[in-house]
Write an enzyme that holds these catalytic residues in place. Structure first.
Site, PDB file in Angstrom:
ATOM      1  N   HIS A   1      48.414  81.662  82.842  1.00  0.00           N
ATOM      2  CA  HIS A   1      49.331  82.357  83.753  1.00  0.00           C
ATOM      3  C   HIS A   1      49.388  81.931  85.155  1.00  0.00           C
ATOM      4  O   HIS A   1      48.389  81.932  85.714  1.00  0.00           O
ATOM      5  CB  HIS A   1      48.967  83.757  83.569  1.00  0.00           C
ATOM      6  CG  HIS A   1      49.428  84.272  82.302  1.00  0.00           C
ATOM      7  ND1 HIS A   1      50.682  84.507  81.780  1.00  0.00           N
ATOM      8  CD2 HIS A   1      48.545  84.676  81.264  1.00  0.00           C
ATOM      9  CE1 HIS A   1      50.384  85.098  80.669  1.00  0.00           C
ATOM     10  NE2 HIS A   1      49.140  85.120  80.283  1.00  0.00           N
TER      11      HIS A   1
ATOM     12  N   CYS B   1      53.868  79.491  84.184  1.00  0.00           N
ATOM     13  CA  CYS B   1      54.941  79.828  84.728  1.00  0.00           C
ATOM     14  C   CYS B   1      55.011  79.061  86.144  1.00  0.00           C
ATOM     15  O   CYS B   1      53.963  78.970  86.625  1.00  0.00           O
ATOM     16  CB  CYS B   1      55.137  81.324  84.974  1.00  0.00           C
ATOM     17  SG  CYS B   1      55.220  82.241  83.594  1.00  0.00           S
TER      18      CYS B   1
END
Lengths: 373, 483
Positions: free
Chosen positions: A150, A192
């Site tokens: 992440h 991301c």
């Protein structure tokens, strides 16, 4: 005679092409891979699957396990929620168990930290650190680095506890460059806002790709209803789909791979950074990074070296040397002194802190006593 | 009981003075104690690295690192002048080939020289001239007739022997310093580990007389290599060693022909257990015995051997293994000969002259030169890095390693001056190790970059409440003083 100019031109052109090819060939002699999944916990199943799939691919294409550094939380295969204990799949068809083959995890669980990652890149370890867990590259090494987890704008989270910034990685690469520890790096990141991670790189010969642009999410590809979570990310999925068709001696190039990085496939804007990479992508073979193709040398061997060293002019055997005497080592005391100095240094720091703490307490106590507050 | 008066009781002057003292005490503690303490405890320790010393060392290396190789010539008194004539001819010749100058030269000396010195002996023959460079030692015989001596061609002959035969490859090496090294050559290490593996595709028991062969032949070889580096050795036998892909059958040679493409994936890194349990630089030497009906042949190779760059060498041996076969010493010697040649190639020894002792000498001298320059380059890299990354800590240990490296370089320089290659090589290796240790010092790792948001987030909860109270107190005192 009219043909002559034509032939000359052709010759020049051929010469030009061959010179160009030489320039565009990778000068590496060995390949290394660093594969990192920075997530923990069951719902991040897909990150483990991403990393294990990449591991399987580079291993299949010939990078030896000793030259693959795998960092995994490794808490998925034997997770109580796993309906298929001891197995990790990257597809709902569950044809391929990524965990089944012998996998060698170098950094597991809580060893997946920013510090260890930076140490790995800069090769700064104590003498007790095993060779198999080190990145022993030189100026002829091509390194493939794959990160998944992440991330956000210019950072990547490591196991909910800490994060690494784009500057940290850029500085680490610069340290590797300064010590000439790589020939080329292929940096791939699937998180991301992944493209922000390579925005600070400033060292040469680094090819970087990311799954999504600034303020963009990366998406998973599909879920497995029996496993109950998403099993792979889109970016990794399409990379793998391409890499599965690659063989060890393939001549496919990076531009063939990058042709897949479309918005239709990824649902995000995958980024490719070639600023610091001088070679033409259509000449960079996939196997320059995903494989271990070596240009071997035929030996031009002599067959009498040992004879000449074991016999004299007249052909008499001169006999065995008793033992091979090891070379003397000179220094050693200085190193020990240095370590002592270092340990003293850290203990003096502790002493200063403790003393000041005691001082504060004393001031507090006397102030309240005197003033009767 | 009086009704609650409006507001608190006005402060007496004594209380006011006390409050001022309190505020002053807080401010003083913050500035005199807190700030310095914060500064000291958050200070990154950066040892002062000896930058100027490294710079001057670099200059010294360029000026003073000169290899002067003595060569002894056994001459009669009548030919005394020949030596100085030959010397000046050699100097001119080297100057002509390498106008930029070399850190290398030959010094001719009269005499016989010791057993480990280079020596030239002039011998009379009836007719003509010839040269014999012994492959067994460092000795050269020059045969010449009276005509040659009469024509004063002796000096020319010496020049030819020294510059164009004995030290040709060394001259070439020193003349092309700084060019990218050969792809095959492993980076220098002070100690190497050699692993000899016998890999058999089948499962029948097989043995080899490696110990015996080792003792009889390889030991002396490694003894000769001692000035260059340390070597340790082990051996192993593995069965059922399969290849990743098998070469195609070639009817024209009635064999399985291994092409270059086959060779590049020949070594099965995944399945063959070749990882040595040592931190040393490892070189692998593999004897591979296939278990097929037809022999394996490597295209265009007379010895059926190939070299994997920086990794080792593989010999494909075609042998029918019946129950409990043994590879005897006689069969292993030619294989070890090939491996000895491969080892020299992997270490970067020159191909000429034939004499292995001279080749190893040249290897050692070029390694000294390279290691000294590499050590200084390492220190420069470290200095550059430290300048670039201004928040990286530099522990004292780094400084000490660097000082060790500097003194090792100086020792080596002195040894080179004295012509003691063995000592020079050891010190140069030590300099290399120390400079690397300085660069890779484990305490120099930390998370170096903190964004400003992070610093703000850390300091705000800590300093906010304290600062607020202190500042309000200060404001109040200031207001009172103004009123």
């Amino acid at each position: 005679m009219r043909l002559l100019p034509f032939i000359l031109t052709l010759a020049c052109w051929l010469h030009y092409v061959s010179a160009d090819e030489a320039e565009n060939a990778s000068n590496h002699t060995n390949n290394w891979a660093i594969i990192v999944s920075t997530s923990r916990f069951w719902f991040n199943y897909r990150h483990m699957a991403n990393a294990l799939s990449m591991y399987r691919t580079v291993k299949r294409l010939g990078i030896p396990d000793s030259q693959i550094i795998l960092m995994l939380s490794d808490d998925v295969a034997c997770n109580p929620r796993n309906a298929f204990p001891g197995a990790v799949f990257n597809n709902a068809d569950r044809q391929l168990d990524l965990y089944g083959d012998a996998i060698e995890v170098d950094y597991r669980g809580y060893e997946v930290t920013v510090e260890n990652f930076v140490r790995l890149l800069t090769d700064r370890w104590g003498p007790e650190h095993p060779k198999s867990k080190r990145l022993l590259t030189d100026e002829r090494s091509n390194i493939f680095i794959y990160l998944t987890g992440h991330g956000g704008n210019e950072f990547l989270k490591f196991q909910d506890a800490e994060e690494i910034s784009s500057y940290d990685i850029a500085h680490a690469f610069e340290q590797m460059h300064e010590k000439r520890r790589y020939n080329e790096i292929f940096f791939m990141i699937d998180t991301c806002q992944a493209n922000t991670m390579y925005s600070r790189f400033y060292s040469p010969n680094i090819l970087a790709v990311g799954s999504s642009a600034y303020e963009e999410s990366s998406y998973s590809h599909h879920s497995d209803t029996d496993i109950g979570v998403a099993v792979i990310d889109r970016f990794t999925y399409f990379n793998l789909e391409f890499l599965e068709k690659i063989e060890k001696n393939s001549s496919q190039t990076m531009s063939d791979l990058f042709a897949l990085y479309t918005f239709e496939n990824m649902h995000s804007n995958a980024g490719i950074s070639t600023d610091a990479f001088p070679r033409n992508l259509s000449e960079v073979k996939i196997t320059d990074f995903f494989g271990n193709v070596q240009t071997v040398a035929k030996d031009e061997s002599q067959d009498d070296i040992l004879y000449m060293l074991n016999h004299d002019e007249s052909g008499t055997y001169i006999g065995q040397s008793e033992t091979v005497t090891p070379r003397a080592i000179h220094s050693g005391t200085a190193v020990i002194n240095a370590e002592l100095a270092a340990s003293k240094l850290s203990s003096s720091n502790t002493a200063v802190s403790l003393l000041s703490l005691a001082g504060f307490t004393a001031i507090w106590y006397f102030a309240s006593y005197k003033l009767k507050l | 009981m009086p009704a609650a008066s409006s507001g608190p009781k006005p402060e007496t002057p004594r209380e006011k003075a006390l409050r001022r003292q309190i505020v002053a005490a807080f401010v003083l503690v913050v500035f005199l104690f807190g700030l310095p303490l914060w500064y000291i405890t958050t200070l990154v320790h950066r040892a002062e690295l000896p930058a100027s010393q490294v710079h001057s060392l670099q200059k010294r290396l360029e000026r003073e690192l000169r290899f002067e190789v003595p060569v002894y010539i056994d001459l009669s008194n009548a030919q005394q002048t020949t030596v100085s004539e030959a010397q000046s001819m050699i100097n001119q010749e080297i100057q002509a080939i390498y106008p930029a100058g070399l850190p290398w030269n030959v010094v001719l000396k009269r005499g016989r020289g010791g057993a480990t010195d280079y020596s030239i002996t002039l011998k009379r023959v009836q007719k003509g001239e010839s040269i014999y460079i012994s492959p067994y030692s460092r000795h050269v015989d020059v045969y010449l007739s009276d005509d040659v001596i009469a024509e004063k061609k002796v000096t020319e002959l010496i020049l030819k022997v020294v510059v164009h035969d004995l030290f040709r490859s060394e001259l070439e090496k020193f003349g092309h310093i700084g060019e990218r090294a050969d792809m095959n050559v492993v980076p220098y290490a002070p100690s190497y580990h050699l692993t000899f593996s016998l890999l058999y595709e089948g499962g029948q028991p097989v043995a080899w007389d490696i110990q015996e062969t080792w003792n009889r032949y390889m030991k002396n070889f490694l003894q000769e290599l001692q000035p260059f580096a340390n070597f340790t050795v082990d051996s192993q036998i593995q069965y059922y060693s399969k290849l990743v892909s098998y070469p195609a059958y070639n009817p024209s040679c009635d064999c399985y022909l291994l092409t270059e493409a086959d060779l590049s994936t020949f070594v099965n890194y995944g399945d063959w257990n070749l990882d040595a349990a040592t931190a040393k630089q490892t070189l692998n030497f593999i004897v591979y015995i296939p278990a097929k009906d037809k022999p394996f042949r490597i295209q265009d190779s007379t010895t059926n051997t190939f070299i994997v760059p920086r990794w080792g060498a593989v010999k494909v041996l075609n042998k029918n293994i019946s129950a409990s076969s043994t590879l005897p010493t006689e069969e292993l010697i030619p294989i070890m000969e090939t491996f000895a040649s491969s080892l020299l190639q992997l270490l970067g020894a020159p191909k000429t002259p034939l004499a292995p002792k001279i080749r190893i000498d040249i290897l050692t001298r070029t390694a000294i030169h390279q290691n000294l320059h590499q050590s200084v380059a390492n220190m420069f890299s470290l200095l550059k890095l430290v300048e670039k990354l201004d928040s990286i800590s530099i522990p004292k240990v780094t400084l000490v390693h660097m000082q060790n490296a500097i003194s090792a370089v100086e020792h080596s320089l002195r040894a080179v001056k004295g012509g003691d290659w063995v000592q020079a090589s050891r010190w140069a290796a030590e300099a290399l190790v120390a400079s690397n240790t300085a660069f890779f010092e484990e305490n120099m790792v930390q998370q170096m970059y903190f964004p400003d948001e992070h610093k703000f987030a850390v300091y705000m909860p800590l300093c906010g409440p304290v600062l607020m109270v202190t500042l309000l107190g200060v404001f109040r005192v200031v207001r009172e003083l103004k009123a």
